[in-house]
Design a protein around this motif. Structure first.
Motif, PDB file in Angstrom:
ATOM      1  N   GLY A  99     -25.294  52.667   5.885  1.00  0.00           N
ATOM      2  CA  GLY A  99     -25.425  54.162   5.687  1.00  0.00           C
ATOM      3  C   GLY A  99     -24.440  54.633   6.677  1.00  0.00           C
ATOM      4  N   LYS A 100     -24.946  54.889   7.799  1.00  0.00           N
ATOM      5  CA  LYS A 100     -23.756  55.201   8.902  1.00  0.00           C
ATOM      6  C   LYS A 100     -23.163  53.954   9.768  1.00  0.00           C
ATOM      7  N   GLY A 101     -23.919  52.728   9.472  1.00  0.00           N
ATOM      8  CA  GLY A 101     -23.486  51.432  10.089  1.00  0.00           C
ATOM      9  C   GLY A 101     -24.368  51.170  11.277  1.00  0.00           C
ATOM     10  N   ALA A 102     -25.546  51.668  11.495  1.00  0.00           N
ATOM     11  CA  ALA A 102     -26.294  51.123  12.519  1.00  0.00           C
ATOM     12  C   ALA A 102     -26.536  49.993  12.483  1.00  0.00           C
ATOM     13  N   ILE A 103     -26.929  49.477  11.248  1.00  0.00           N
ATOM     14  CA  ILE A 103     -27.376  48.042  11.382  1.00  0.00           C
ATOM     15  C   ILE A 103     -26.104  47.215  11.633  1.00  0.00           C
ATOM     16  N   GLU A 148     -20.034  40.208  10.763  1.00  0.00           N
ATOM     17  CA  GLU A 148     -19.685  40.754   9.451  1.00  0.00           C
ATOM     18  C   GLU A 148     -20.714  40.791   8.326  1.00  0.00           C
ATOM     19  N   ILE A 149     -21.155  41.894   7.853  1.00  0.00           N
ATOM     20  CA  ILE A 149     -22.006  41.999   6.780  1.00  0.00           C
ATOM     21  C   ILE A 149     -21.537  41.965   5.372  1.00  0.00           C
ATOM     22  N   ALA A 150     -21.839  41.253   4.468  1.00  0.00           N
ATOM     23  CA  ALA A 150     -21.627  41.593   3.097  1.00  0.00           C
ATOM     24  C   ALA A 150     -22.595  42.584   2.331  1.00  0.00           C
ATOM     25  N   VAL A 151     -22.113  43.626   1.756  1.00  0.00           N
ATOM     26  CA  VAL A 151     -23.078  44.544   1.405  1.00  0.00           C
ATOM     27  C   VAL A 151     -22.699  44.780  -0.310  1.00  0.00           C
ATOM     28  N   LEU A 152     -23.627  45.343  -1.041  1.00  0.00           N
ATOM     29  CA  LEU A 152     -23.281  45.687  -2.508  1.00  0.00           C
ATOM     30  C   LEU A 152     -22.431  47.153  -2.475  1.00  0.00           C
ATOM     31  N   ALA A 153     -22.964  48.015  -1.450  1.00  0.00           N
ATOM     32  CA  ALA A 153     -22.006  49.372  -1.528  1.00  0.00           C
ATOM     33  C   ALA A 153     -21.619  49.662  -0.026  1.00  0.00           C
ATOM     34  N   ASP A 154     -20.552  50.113   0.205  1.00  0.00           N
ATOM     35  CA  ASP A 154     -20.304  50.434   1.465  1.00  0.00           C
ATOM     36  C   ASP A 154     -19.976  51.980   1.778  1.00  0.00           C
ATOM     37  N   PRO A 155     -20.754  52.831   1.545  1.00  0.00           N
ATOM     38  CA  PRO A 155     -20.126  54.481   1.323  1.00  0.00           C
ATOM     39  C   PRO A 155     -19.701  54.833   2.812  1.00  0.00           C
ATOM     40  N   GLY A 156     -20.179  54.121   3.969  1.00  0.00           N
ATOM     41  CA  GLY A 156     -19.867  54.626   5.278  1.00  0.00           C
ATOM     42  C   GLY A 156     -18.628  54.002   5.772  1.00  0.00           C
ATOM     43  N   TYR A 209     -17.383  43.876   0.704  1.00  0.00           N
ATOM     44  CA  TYR A 209     -18.396  44.724  -0.235  1.00  0.00           C
ATOM     45  C   TYR A 209     -17.884  44.897  -1.638  1.00  0.00           C
ATOM     46  N   GLY A 210     -18.951  45.365  -2.515  1.00  0.00           N
ATOM     47  CA  GLY A 210     -18.633  45.404  -4.030  1.00  0.00           C
ATOM     48  C   GLY A 210     -18.109  46.578  -4.369  1.00  0.00           C
ATOM     49  N   THR A 211     -18.445  47.564  -3.776  1.00  0.00           N
ATOM     50  CA  THR A 211     -17.839  48.926  -3.948  1.00  0.00           C
ATOM     51  C   THR A 211     -18.143  50.029  -2.593  1.00  0.00           C
ATOM     52  N   ARG A 212     -17.364  50.952  -2.654  1.00  0.00           N
ATOM     53  CA  ARG A 212     -17.484  51.794  -1.554  1.00  0.00           C
ATOM     54  C   ARG A 212     -17.978  53.215  -2.016  1.00  0.00           C
ATOM     55  N   GLU A 213     -18.340  53.288  -3.451  1.00  0.00           N
ATOM     56  CA  GLU A 213     -19.187  54.597  -3.874  1.00  0.00           C
ATOM     57  C   GLU A 213     -20.472  54.586  -3.315  1.00  0.00           C
ATOM     58  N   ASP A 214     -20.934  55.807  -3.318  1.00  0.00           N
ATOM     59  CA  ASP A 214     -22.262  55.801  -2.920  1.00  0.00           C
ATOM     60  C   ASP A 214     -23.314  56.309  -4.135  1.00  0.00           C
ATOM     61  N   TYR A 215     -23.727  55.463  -4.820  1.00  0.00           N
ATOM     62  CA  TYR A 215     -24.346  55.595  -6.068  1.00  0.00           C
ATOM     63  C   TYR A 215     -25.819  54.820  -5.878  1.00  0.00           C
ATOM     64  N   LEU A 216     -26.746  55.021  -6.968  1.00  0.00           N
ATOM     65  CA  LEU A 216     -27.954  54.693  -6.867  1.00  0.00           C
ATOM     66  C   LEU A 216     -28.006  53.180  -7.123  1.00  0.00           C
ATOM     67  N   PRO A 270     -12.450  48.763   8.310  1.00  0.00           N
ATOM     68  CA  PRO A 270     -13.455  49.937   8.333  1.00  0.00           C
ATOM     69  C   PRO A 270     -12.940  51.130   9.013  1.00  0.00           C
ATOM     70  N   THR A 271     -13.256  52.181   8.511  1.00  0.00           N
ATOM     71  CA  THR A 271     -12.634  53.501   9.091  1.00  0.00           C
ATOM     72  C   THR A 271     -13.960  54.106   9.676  1.00  0.00           C
ATOM     73  N   TRP A 272     -15.173  53.703   9.401  1.00  0.00           N
ATOM     74  CA  TRP A 272     -16.360  54.384  10.092  1.00  0.00           C
ATOM     75  C   TRP A 272     -16.508  55.683   9.857  1.00  0.00           C
ATOM     76  N   GLU A 273     -15.844  56.234   8.788  1.00  0.00           N
ATOM     77  CA  GLU A 273     -15.895  57.650   8.327  1.00  0.00           C
ATOM     78  C   GLU A 273     -17.230  58.050   8.081  1.00  0.00           C
ATOM     79  N   GLY A 274     -18.233  57.328   7.638  1.00  0.00           N
ATOM     80  CA  GLY A 274     -19.587  57.654   7.576  1.00  0.00           C
ATOM     81  C   GLY A 274     -20.360  58.034   8.878  1.00  0.00           C
TER      82      GLY A 274
END
Length: 843
Positions: A621-625, A648-656, A662-669, A745-749
């Motif tokens: 999300g915003k990167g709190a975890i 470093e966490i591996a995530v499916l989606a990294d919109p933040g 990561y697998g993608t940085r898109e924010d999708y369902l 990471p840019t921490w744009e989120g």
């Protein structure tokens, strides 16, 4: 069970025993295969001892005579690395191959196995078998008592010259599990030792399955039947894995004839003690601090990984100390200390041009006869130098003298690094009489820390697995949690929100009432899954390939329960589908403001190399975890001194834009975000409450067995993994491009969340939940104020709009929103508050 096979071999031995020409032909064939005379022919011809069995049997074994009143003959292994110097690749390879066969035999149970090797001859073999299994902890019996270490068992080896075996695991729980126990010895003559071991251990730690492993199985049919009967008696399954099988035929009076032969051929004592000539030099291995020297007190997969990492540098130190012109080098281990010297020899063999051989000293007295048809050509005799429990006595090194070694590397543990070792008649002097250069390498003897009570990491319980805990298959994930299913933890959403925001309670101290989706919502979930499964499969493939390429070739996946757990399962499935690799996968708890479960980390560090651990989550999300994990691991390293965990966490989606993997940085369902436990193995979110979770407990969670009728957990991962074949090419292309991209990471989120927090007068980033997944969580678990949706967002938000409508929460469209949507929690919630549209904010 091997009864029928044993009877067939016995009948074959009897039949061939009636035909001397068949026996001679068999021995001649063995000699041809070995390129010389069979090393058992001298004993066979003089005593009438016959070996009959598999074609490879006489390649593996020779014969010698014992100085032992209980048994005349000795089966001498050519591939064990005890009496006969052999290539370390051959020695290690035989053990690892047997371990892989055991892994195939055990299948899904392989990850629960514990390996037990026998002292002294099979300590290295058993350890190599554990390596072949891959994830099994290892323990070997010992004849060396260790002050302060409690005995967890013991047994007798009736035919041996030194019969008592002690079991001294540092972790008393090592043998207490109910997974398979793999028992490893170099050979089975009667099976008595194995039977005694199983009887002793089964009385204390009963289990359903045992696997017996050996290089050669030489039992008679009657002995095999006896073990079969015993297995039925205790109600356990006993399997046997051996490299070769056969029988030994002994004529009448063989013991007396053997004793006469020993007396006749025993050389004068003075002939065995020429003066020392070569140089003795000490070499510092820089052995890793705290790494056990072997399996006397247990050796975990994490220990194995540390050793693997250190071996190249230690081999380089040995290589540098060897004479430049050395063409033939022996690495000589010390009695029970077989595995560490073997691995050093194996690494050295891959480092130097010289021919490297490996063997060890022994307490076993054997006659030496300088004849090509006899297995023990020469022997060195020297006093015991480790203050043995059975008092002073002679020790031996066989087939070293006269073997043409330009250098010998003697490897001992620090307990055995005594004045007796360096005495004029000691081992080093005996070696120096037969080689120009002796190198002494000392491995620190591992002494377990005094037991301190229940908080010892090794005493933590094994992971919970389905179907007892969760609806996932047991191999898919192990939950490092405690089961709180019988505790009432749920509270109404409004009460939880009021308590959380007032500071009266932490969100992890209770659970929200499980959301029960309507038929309309369930149809929406399945529709979303059908539409997104291929997209999810591609993201799973990309993140897994990134992990394998950058993080570890054999990662240990540790998902953050619960959102990360379905993703961890999918990553594990991708690795198996694409690379044929079975990755360990565990789920652990992390709580914002409280950190990650330190006891789970301790268990992981005791069973795996922390450097192989890859933490997995569903999305950022915003990167709190992400920040929580980094801080928690830093504190854990300071408090426990355990290093190597990568935050470093591996995530499916990294919109933040919070992580690199990561697998993608898109924010999708991601459809698993649409539901709670019914898409996460029926496991609740994790709980951390002082009255339920003690300082030495895992965090807790509940298993909602009663929701099995609406569970879609397995359906979700099956639907996504079914799409793997169609996205393989796309994954290969995208992963290659991604690996060449700057993913800092840019921490744009986080910056976007801070702007929203101020713009909407919230002034608390913890109440701003960005992204589709986090917004869904707000609508399912918390009391939302409003939802911000990116203008023009499509079907990815259908379920959000439906939940918002059901909850009476307004959805506000916003242009230039960094995320597809953002969920807002009202900063000053009180019971009966109203939403922005004036509707009551209630469930």
């Amino acid at each position: 069970m091997q009864g029928n096979r044993r009877k067939e071999l016995r009948e074959k031995a009897v039949n061939e025993g009636e035909r001397p020409e068949a026996r001679r032909a068999a021995r001649a064939g063995a000699a041809d295969r070995a390129g010389g005379v069979w090393s058992g022919s001298w004993v066979a011809e003089r005593l009438g001892v016959e070996l009959t069995g598999d074609d490879t049997l006489t390649d593996l074994l020779g014969l010698a005579l014992r100085r032992n009143p209980k048994r005349a003959h000795l089966l001498v292994s050519n591939v064990l690395g005890k009496h006969v110097p052999q290539s370390p690749s051959v020695v290690y390879g035989h053990g690892v191959t047997l371990g892989r066969r055991v892994r195939e035999l055990l299948a899904d149970q392989a990850g629960e196995a514990v390996v037990l090797g026998y002292a002294e001859t099979a300590t290295g073999l058993g350890h190599s078998v554990a390596d072949g299994l891959g994830t099994a902890p290892y323990l070997h019996s010992t004849r060396r008592p260790v002050t302060g270490v409690a005995q967890a068992g013991g047994f007798e080896e009736s035919h041996s010259h030194a019969t008592s075996h002690l079991l001294l695991p540092e972790d008393p729980a090592l043998l207490a599990g109910d997974g398979p126990l793999v028992l490893v010895d170099d050979e089975f003559s009667t099976g008595n030792t194995v039977l005694n071991t199983i009887r002793e251990l089964h009385a204390r730690y009963p289990r359903r399955r045992y696997v017996v492993v050996a290089l050669v199985d030489m039992r008679s049919a009657a002995d095999a039947d006896r073990l079969d009967d015993f297995a039925r008696e205790i109600g356990a399954r006993v399997d046997l894995v051996a490299a070769a099988s056969g029988t030994v035929t002994l004529p009448e009076g063989v013991l007396h004839k053997g004793q006469e032969l020993v007396a006749r051929h025993q050389p004068p004592e003075a002939a065995e003690q020429p003066p020392s000539q070569g140089r003795v030099t000490r070499v510092d291995l820089d052995w890793p601090r705290g790494l056990p020297d072997g399996g006397r007190h247990g050796f975990t997969p994490a220990h194995r990984a540390r050793l693997e990492a250190a071996l190249p540098a230690m081999a380089a130190r040995l290589s540098k100390a060897l004479p430049r012109d050395a063409r033939r080098v022996l690495v000589l281990g010390f009695e029970e200390l077989m595995y560490a010297p073997l691995r050093l020899a194996h690494a050295l063999e891959q480092t130097v041009r010289a021919e490297v051989r490996y063997s060890t000293t022994t307490r076993s007295p054997v006659l030496a006869v300088d004849d090509p048809g006899y297995a023990i050509r020469t022997r060195l005799v020297f006093p015991a130098h480790d203050d043995p429990a059975d008092g002073p006595g002679d020790r031996y090194a066989y087939n070293v003298a006269g073997a043409g070694f330009d250098a010998v590397v003697a490897v001992v543990d620090s307990v055995a690094d005594t004045p007796a070792l360096r005495a004029p008649d000691g081992l080093l002097a005996r070696l120096a009489a037969h080689t120009p250069q002796v190198l002494l390498a000392v491995v620190p003897s591992y002494v377990p820390a005094p037991p301190s009570a229940p908080e010892r990491p090794s005493m933590l319980p094994a992971p919970l697995r389905g179907p007892v805990f969760s609806s996932y298959a047991p191999e898919e994930v192990g939950w490092l949690l405690q089961d709180l299913s019988e505790v009432t933890l749920e509270a109404p959403t409004e009460e939880r929100e009021e308590a959380i925001q007032s500071g009266g309670a932490h969100y992890a101290e209770s659970l929200p009432v499980e959301y029960q989706p309507s038929e309309q919502y369930q149809r929406l979930f399945h529709s979303a899954l059908d539409a997104s499964a291929a997209r999810l499969a591609q993201a799973v493939g990309v993140v897994t390939e990134t992990v394998l390429a950058e993080r570890s070739p054999r990662p240990v996946l540790v998902s953050l329960a619960r959102a990360g757990t379905p993703i961890g399962i999918l990553m594990r499935r991708w690795a198996q589908y694409r690379h044929g690799v079975e990755l360990p996968h565990y789920a652990v708890s992390i709580v914002r403001g409280r950190g990650i479960d330190a006891n789970a980390l301790r268990w992981l560090a005791a069973h795996h190399d922390p450097r192989d651990v890859v933490f997995v989550d569903g999305w950022t999300g915003k990167g709190a975890i992400t920040r929580e994990l980094a801080q928690a691991l830093e504190e854990f390293e300071t408090s426990d001194g355990i290093t190597g965990f990568d935050p470093e966490i591996a995530v499916l989606a990294d919109p933040g834009s919070c992580v690199r993997t990561y697998g993608t940085r898109e924010d999708y369902l991601i459809p698993s975000a649409c539901l709670n436990s019914t898409v996460s193995g029926l496991i609740s979110r994790t709980v951390l409450r002082a009255d339920l979770v003690g300082p030495h407990d895992y965090h807790g969670a509940k298993f909602y067995r009663e929701l099995a009728g609406v569970d879609v957990s397995v359906a979700f991962v099956d639907a996504v993994s079914a799409r793997f074949p169609e996205v393989t090419d796309a994954v290969d292309t995208q992963a290659k491009e991604l690996l060449a991209t700057d993913r800092t990471p840019t921490w744009e989120g986080w910056a976007a969340v801070e702007r929203i927090s101020e713009e909407y007068g919230i002034h608390d980033v913890n109440l701003v939940k960005p992204g589709v997944g986090e917004t869904t969580r707000v609508l399912l678990r918390r009391v939302p104020w409003k939802v911000l949706a990116r203008a023009g967002a499509g079907s990815d938000l259908d379920h959000v709009r439906l939940l918002a409508e059901q909850r009476g929460v307004p959805v506000e469209e916003v242009t230039d929103l960094h995320y597809t949507c953002v969920g807002l929690i009202h900063p000053k919630y009180t019971r009966g508050a109203t939403g922005a549209d004036g509707k009551a904010v209630t469930v």
